[in-house]
Design an enzyme around this catalytic site. Structure first.
Site, PDB file in Angstrom:
ATOM      1  N   HIS A   1       0.878  -1.181   0.000  1.00 22.81           N
ATOM      2  CA  HIS A   1       0.000   0.000   0.000  1.00 22.81           C
ATOM      3  C   HIS A   1       0.909   1.224   0.000  1.00 22.81           C
ATOM      4  O   HIS A   1       1.628   1.461  -0.968  1.00 22.81           O
ATOM      5  CB  HIS A   1      -0.924  -0.116   1.217  1.00 22.81           C
ATOM      6  CG  HIS A   1      -2.067   0.853   1.255  1.00 22.81           C
ATOM      7  ND1 HIS A   1      -2.399   1.684   0.222  1.00 22.81           N
ATOM      8  CD2 HIS A   1      -2.973   1.119   2.239  1.00 22.81           C
ATOM      9  CE1 HIS A   1      -3.457   2.410   0.566  1.00 22.81           C
ATOM     10  NE2 HIS A   1      -3.814   2.094   1.790  1.00 22.81           N
TER      11      HIS A   1
ATOM     12  N   HIS B   1      -2.418  -1.961  -9.850  1.00 21.73           N
ATOM     13  CA  HIS B   1      -3.364  -1.370  -8.896  1.00 21.73           C
ATOM     14  C   HIS B   1      -4.625  -2.207  -8.887  1.00 21.73           C
ATOM     15  O   HIS B   1      -5.039  -2.702  -9.933  1.00 21.73           O
ATOM     16  CB  HIS B   1      -3.690   0.071  -9.319  1.00 21.73           C
ATOM     17  CG  HIS B   1      -4.256   0.878  -8.201  1.00 21.73           C
ATOM     18  ND1 HIS B   1      -5.583   0.869  -7.893  1.00 21.73           N
ATOM     19  CD2 HIS B   1      -3.648   1.696  -7.310  1.00 21.73           C
ATOM     20  CE1 HIS B   1      -5.779   1.671  -6.848  1.00 21.73           C
ATOM     21  NE2 HIS B   1      -4.634   2.175  -6.476  1.00 21.73           N
TER      22      HIS B   1
ATOM     23  N   ASP C   1       2.787   5.666  -6.779  1.00 24.53           N
ATOM     24  CA  ASP C   1       4.061   5.508  -6.078  1.00 24.53           C
ATOM     25  C   ASP C   1       5.261   5.407  -7.003  1.00 24.53           C
ATOM     26  O   ASP C   1       6.399   5.459  -6.538  1.00 24.53           O
ATOM     27  CB  ASP C   1       4.008   4.255  -5.198  1.00 24.53           C
ATOM     28  CG  ASP C   1       3.141   4.472  -3.977  1.00 24.53           C
ATOM     29  OD1 ASP C   1       3.175   5.595  -3.449  1.00 24.53           O
ATOM     30  OD2 ASP C   1       2.438   3.544  -3.569  1.00 24.53           O
TER      31      ASP C   1
HETATM   32  N1  ACO Z   1       4.689  -6.613 -10.806  1.00 25.00           N
HETATM   33  C1  ACO Z   1       4.547  -7.820 -11.427  1.00 25.00           C
HETATM   34  N2  ACO Z   1       3.392  -8.493 -11.516  1.00 25.00           N
HETATM   35  C2  ACO Z   1       2.319  -7.925 -10.948  1.00 25.00           C
HETATM   36  C3  ACO Z   1       2.378  -6.675 -10.298  1.00 25.00           C
HETATM   37  C4  ACO Z   1       3.625  -6.020 -10.241  1.00 25.00           C
HETATM   38  N3  ACO Z   1       3.749  -4.841  -9.646  1.00 25.00           N
HETATM   39  N4  ACO Z   1       1.152  -6.365  -9.825  1.00 25.00           N
HETATM   40  C5  ACO Z   1       0.352  -7.383 -10.178  1.00 25.00           C
HETATM   41  N5  ACO Z   1       1.052  -8.323 -10.847  1.00 25.00           N
HETATM   42  C6  ACO Z   1       0.540  -9.554 -11.455  1.00 25.00           C
HETATM   43  C7  ACO Z   1       0.194 -10.578 -10.392  1.00 25.00           C
HETATM   44  O1  ACO Z   1       1.294 -11.408 -10.104  1.00 25.00           O
HETATM   45  C8  ACO Z   1      -0.952 -11.314 -11.063  1.00 25.00           C
HETATM   46  O2  ACO Z   1      -0.390 -12.158 -12.032  1.00 25.00           O
HETATM   47  P1  ACO Z   1      -1.071 -13.604 -12.307  1.00 25.00           P
HETATM   48  O3  ACO Z   1      -2.444 -13.280 -12.838  1.00 25.00           O
HETATM   49  O4  ACO Z   1      -0.173 -14.240 -13.295  1.00 25.00           O
HETATM   50  O5  ACO Z   1      -1.113 -14.301 -10.990  1.00 25.00           O
HETATM   51  C9  ACO Z   1      -1.688 -10.217 -11.808  1.00 25.00           C
HETATM   52  O6  ACO Z   1      -0.694  -9.223 -12.091  1.00 25.00           O
HETATM   53  C10 ACO Z   1      -2.837  -9.601 -11.042  1.00 25.00           C
HETATM   54  O7  ACO Z   1      -2.320  -9.076  -9.833  1.00 25.00           O
HETATM   55  P2  ACO Z   1      -3.029  -9.164  -8.432  1.00 25.00           P
HETATM   56  O8  ACO Z   1      -1.974  -9.395  -7.368  1.00 25.00           O
HETATM   57  O9  ACO Z   1      -4.179 -10.100  -8.484  1.00 25.00           O
HETATM   58  O10 ACO Z   1      -3.598  -7.714  -8.308  1.00 25.00           O
HETATM   59  P3  ACO Z   1      -4.133  -7.056  -7.003  1.00 25.00           P
HETATM   60  O11 ACO Z   1      -5.234  -6.160  -7.410  1.00 25.00           O
HETATM   61  O12 ACO Z   1      -4.436  -8.077  -5.960  1.00 25.00           O
HETATM   62  O13 ACO Z   1      -2.889  -6.230  -6.476  1.00 25.00           O
HETATM   63  C11 ACO Z   1      -1.357  -4.519  -6.059  1.00 25.00           C
HETATM   64  C12 ACO Z   1      -2.730  -4.886  -6.624  1.00 25.00           C
HETATM   65  C13 ACO Z   1      -1.216  -5.018  -4.611  1.00 25.00           C
HETATM   66  C14 ACO Z   1      -1.214  -3.002  -6.046  1.00 25.00           C
HETATM   67  C15 ACO Z   1      -0.276  -5.168  -6.954  1.00 25.00           C
HETATM   68  O14 ACO Z   1      -0.386  -4.700  -8.270  1.00 25.00           O
HETATM   69  C16 ACO Z   1       1.135  -4.921  -6.431  1.00 25.00           C
HETATM   70  O15 ACO Z   1       1.593  -5.625  -5.533  1.00 25.00           O
HETATM   71  N6  ACO Z   1       1.852  -3.879  -6.967  1.00 25.00           N
HETATM   72  C17 ACO Z   1       3.164  -3.557  -6.484  1.00 25.00           C
HETATM   73  C18 ACO Z   1       3.072  -2.779  -5.189  1.00 25.00           C
HETATM   74  C19 ACO Z   1       2.590  -1.362  -5.391  1.00 25.00           C
HETATM   75  O16 ACO Z   1       3.059  -0.642  -6.272  1.00 25.00           O
HETATM   76  N7  ACO Z   1       1.663  -0.948  -4.527  1.00 25.00           N
HETATM   77  C20 ACO Z   1       1.123   0.407  -4.546  1.00 25.00           C
HETATM   78  C21 ACO Z   1      -0.317   0.376  -4.935  1.00 25.00           C
HETATM   79  S1  ACO Z   1      -0.914   2.019  -5.040  1.00 25.00           S
HETATM   80  C22 ACO Z   1      -1.204   2.445  -3.461  1.00 25.00           C
HETATM   81  O17 ACO Z   1      -1.447   1.703  -2.578  1.00 25.00           O
HETATM   82  C23 ACO Z   1      -1.124   3.835  -3.180  1.00 25.00           C
END
Ligand code: ACO
Length: 428
Positions: free
Chosen positions: A268, A307, A363
């Site tokens: 987050h 996201h 971010d």
């Molecule tokens: N890098 C690589 N792969 C990713 C990323 C990433 N940053 N984000 C998602 N994916 C992939 C997942 O592995 C998943 O792949 P799969 O379908 O092969 O299993 C797919 O994309 C879908 O991702 P989910 O994890 O289901 O997406 P979710 O909505 O649960 O997660 C989140 C969202 C937590 C923001 C995620 O994208 C992430 O961890 N990003 C990196 C951390 C980040 O930048 N957080 C800031 C968010 S903005 C904020 O809070 C202000």
């Protein structure tokens, strides 16, 4: 003829039910009438991580994640960021309309009057280890504020609520700056009420021996915009935490401490810090392809990408990218920006990221600006918390005024052992 209802046939019993559709939702409680027998509890929805559950109605923030739209009370974020000061945005979020000049001046005075914190707070902060993470200090001291304002418990009183909300908006930067100064072993700097909200925060962070701190106008403006960009984001993890804790009628300091704790996590608000670690680790543009390969192999995430709601470019990231250029022109470039731009370019063309609709989020670039401003990595989530405070508070107040809300209490699907006799210790 079309009807705003949903017809459901339960194939277990052959019975058909009709439930109302309003605002694109059905009420989960309407499903409880779907039963296989009189004793049956009734159907529930199973939605771990609330991916498809609206926990509230709200009039504060609108997001269309597919189109990359974010609006505060109907105003597009791009316009708000360009034209409004952060305190105007705080007013807007909390009152629903933009303030007129007189209202804004009155509000600015109110916030300014409340920037000091009780001197005992210094002693708390002194009690933390020299290397305590400032987010840990912030969330503990915000929670501790509730002990100074016992009347804050009276959450049903609208006037009292507003006093606590103003106090929180005013005092969070002070606590944040104290946490930083403690970490650096520097004496704390008291608020300077001649300065703007962002200017005063920079003063409390960076003033040394000069009699009067004068913030760099470009940095002051950029910080104000960054606070605005973080001010609210509807029902995200920390805001939902604020609402869940607030639903038990806890005071706002305690609820906000919990929201800040939720923000602390690397998935987050902790992501901006992680982005810088990641860019430093990549180290050069030449190493980007190898890094992308490792992400695709599941060895880590591309931090600052992806996201839960945006399946398009995060509109805040667009504003921040432009802001970065202005800040770098004024105070010098962060060398990591070139790696970030190239990384974004490569990722946006890569099938893995395209297929999953992974775009830069807020971010991805914010940490680069903070770093150029001299803000250390572990303060970045703290700055996010300062910006998000008015959003948490507006959502908390909306919850308390919402007659449909009750104490938050999700259900579960129990999959553990069925009833069995207790085994005494000598027989195990
Ligand atoms: N890098 C690589 N792969 C990713 C990323 C990433 N940053 N984000 C998602 N994916 C992939 C997942 O592995 C998943 O792949 P799969 O379908 O092969 O299993 C797919 O994309 C879908 O991702 P989910 O994890 O289901 O997406 P979710 O909505 O649960 O997660 C989140 C969202 C937590 C923001 C995620 O994208 C992430 O961890 N990003 C990196 C951390 C980040 O930048 N957080 C800031 C968010 S903005 C904020 O809070 C202000």
């Amino acid at each position: 003829m079309s009807k705003d209802t949903l017809t459901i046939t339960d194939n277990r019993t052959g019975k058909t039910y009709e439930v109302d559709i309003a605002n694109g939702t059905i009420k989960a409680m309407d499903l409880r009438k779907i039963k296989v027998s009189e004793e049956d509890f009734g159907l529930m929805t199973y939605d771990p991580a609330f991916q498809n559950t609206a926990s509230t109605s709200s009039k504060i923030t609108f997001i269309d994640g597919d189109k990359g739209i974010l609006e505060y009370r109907g105003y597009p974020i791009e316009q708000v960021a360009e034209k409004a000061s952060f305190l105007e945005v705080v007013w807007l979020l909390q009152n629903g309309e933009l303030p007129n000049a007189k209202q804004l001046e009155g509000f600015r005075n109110q916030v300014t009057m409340h920037t000091m914190v009780h001197e005992n707070m210094r002693e708390f902060i002194d009690g933390f280890r020299y290397d305590a993470h400032p987010m840990g200090i912030l969330l503990s001291t915000v929670g501790a504020l509730s002990t100074f304002y016992p009347e804050a418990k009276n959450v049903g009183d609208a006037t009292n609520r507003r006093i606590q909300m103003t106090r929180l908006v005013a005092k969070i930067p002070t606590l944040a700056a104290y946490a930083y100064r403690h970490r650096r072993g520097l004496p704390i700097v008291y608020p300077d009420n001649d300065l703007s909200y962002a200017g005063n925060f920079l003063n409390m962070m960076f003033k040394m021996t000069e009699p009067k701190y004068r913030p760099n106008p470009a940095v002051e403006k950029a910080l104000d915009v960054l606070f605005t960009l973080h001010a609210d984001h509807e029902q995200n993890c920390s805001t939902s935490t604020m609402r869940v804790v607030g639903s038990s009628k806890a005071d706002p300091y305690s609820a906000l401490a919990a929201a800040a704790a939720a923000l602390y996590g690397p998935l987050h608000g902790g992501a901006n810090e992680e982005v810088i670690y990641m860019l430093r680790k990549i180290g050069s543009k030449e190493r980007i392809p190898d890094f992308i390969k490792s992400v695709k192999a599941g060895e880590g995430k591309l931090m600052g990408f992806g996201h839960r709601v945006y399946k398009n470019y995060d509109p805040r990231a667009k504003v921040i990218k432009r802001l970065a250029d202005e800040v770098f022109d004024a105070i010098g470039k962060n060398p990591l920006i070139d790696i970030a731009i190239e990384l974004e370019k490569i990722a946006l063309e890569d099938e893995y990221f395209v297929k999953r609709k992974l775009y830069p989020n807020v971010d991805f670039y914010s940490g680069l600006i903070y770093e150029a401003m001299g803000i250390p990595l572990d303060m970045m989530t703290v700055l996010f918390a300062i910006g998000r405070t008015p959003g948490w508070l507006a959502q908390w107040e909306e919850l308390l005024n919402d007659p449909e809300q009750k104490i938050a209490r999700p259900r579960q699907v129990y999959l553990g052992p069925s009833r069995r006799e207790f085994v005494s210790i000598d027989k195990r």
